[in-house]
Design a protein around this motif. Sequence first.
Motif, PDB file in Angstrom:
ATOM      1  N   ALA A   7       0.931  -1.261  -0.247  1.00 19.01           N
ATOM      2  CA  ALA A   7       0.017  -0.022   0.002  1.00 19.01           C
ATOM      3  C   ALA A   7       0.745   1.299  -0.067  1.00 19.01           C
ATOM      4  CB  ALA A   7      -0.804  -0.047   1.316  1.00 19.01           C
ATOM      5  N   THR A  65       0.338   4.591   0.731  1.00 21.26           N
ATOM      6  CA  THR A  65      -0.603   5.648   1.629  1.00 21.26           C
ATOM      7  C   THR A  65      -0.205   6.885   2.235  1.00 21.26           C
ATOM      8  OG1 THR A  65      -2.229   5.143   3.612  1.00 21.26           O
ATOM      9  CG2 THR A  65      -0.120   4.100   3.557  1.00 21.26           C
ATOM     10  N   GLU A 113      -5.400   8.944   1.090  1.00 19.14           N
ATOM     11  CA  GLU A 113      -5.389   8.106  -0.166  1.00 19.14           C
ATOM     12  C   GLU A 113      -4.273   7.071   0.151  1.00 19.14           C
ATOM     13  OE1 GLU A 113      -3.670   8.814  -4.495  1.00 19.14           O
ATOM     14  OE2 GLU A 113      -5.033  10.204  -3.792  1.00 19.14           O
ATOM     15  N   SER A 114      -4.719   5.926  -0.483  1.00 20.57           N
ATOM     16  CA  SER A 114      -4.138   4.552  -0.399  1.00 20.57           C
ATOM     17  C   SER A 114      -4.333   3.949  -1.880  1.00 20.57           C
ATOM     18  CB  SER A 114      -4.425   3.711   0.694  1.00 20.57           C
ATOM     19  OG  SER A 114      -4.450   4.192   2.189  1.00 20.57           O
ATOM     20  N   GLN A 115      -3.146   3.413  -2.354  1.00 22.84           N
ATOM     21  CA  GLN A 115      -3.134   2.408  -3.506  1.00 22.84           C
ATOM     22  C   GLN A 115      -2.307   1.375  -3.271  1.00 22.84           C
ATOM     23  OE1 GLN A 115      -2.884   5.024  -7.559  1.00 22.84           O
ATOM     24  NE2 GLN A 115      -2.187   6.571  -5.554  1.00 22.84           N
ATOM     25  N   GLY A 171      -8.919   3.098   8.380  1.00 25.12           N
ATOM     26  CA  GLY A 171      -8.239   1.885   7.883  1.00 25.12           C
ATOM     27  C   GLY A 171      -8.895   0.495   7.962  1.00 25.12           C
ATOM     28  N   HIS A 177      -4.271  -3.882   4.823  1.00 23.38           N
ATOM     29  CA  HIS A 177      -3.113  -3.301   4.264  1.00 23.38           C
ATOM     30  C   HIS A 177      -3.029  -2.055   5.119  1.00 23.38           C
ATOM     31  CE1 HIS A 177      -2.345  -5.249   0.655  1.00 23.38           C
ATOM     32  NE2 HIS A 177      -3.870  -5.302   0.212  1.00 23.38           N
ATOM     33  N   SER A 192      -2.813   1.846   6.647  1.00 21.47           N
ATOM     34  CA  SER A 192      -3.486   3.153   6.323  1.00 21.47           C
ATOM     35  C   SER A 192      -2.905   4.169   6.953  1.00 21.47           C
ATOM     36  CB  SER A 192      -4.780   3.140   6.854  1.00 21.47           C
ATOM     37  OG  SER A 192      -5.428   4.593   7.044  1.00 21.47           O
TER      38      SER A 192
END
Length: 227
Positions: free
Chosen positions: A12, A14, A27-29, A109, A182, A184
């Motif tokens: 992640a 983040t 934001e998290s990817q 999260g 994941h 956060s």
Amino acid sequence: MLLLAVDTATPAVTVALHDGESVLAAESQVDARRHGELLLPAVDRVLAAAGVKPAAVTDLVVGIGPGPYTGLRVGLATALTFGSALGVPVRGLCTLDGLAYAAGTGGPGASGPGIDGPFVVATDARRKEVYWALYADARTRLTDPAVDRPADIAERVAGRPAVGAGALLYPDTFPDARGPEHQSAAALASLAVERIAAGAEFPPALPLYLRRPDAQVPKNYKVVTPK
């Protein structure tokens, strides 16, 4: 306070911004191969969403792992560069602690209500291993972070709920695996704000690798020099 949190110790990427009272934007990817490509644009979007210029940031916190070498250093290098440019403190926090905070409080999260009682956090360390630690609650870690094969720690974690991608990968060892999967940065930021307010000490913003990097100089390496 305007605290910017980043973490790239797991798949992640983040980012979050916290004003001391609540998370303003986050934001998290999840993409284990594009940490370097994704982090700075994510920082820009989070600051823009909060209507904040980079110069207004007063504090930084970065996840120090444990995590794989390549991904982990992206977040650390970015945070330290920002801190140097802005002249603001950069604090480290164990990535597992951020996951524990989300899981134990049911806060940013989390995928459900907080876990009541002791639990385990386990992230994927690859090589059929996990990075892990035991927690009494959302804010209290009982053991130092470690890296082990799941089967080797089965007795130590037996009977405890477990969170994180590592727990979900090995159901034989972690039969009561739960979210969050994941990391956060929103949880990491919230935990950092609590600790700053309490005057707690932070670990330095240095990588917690726990093992050597995958890329190594081959044995019997022959140095060739011009004649």
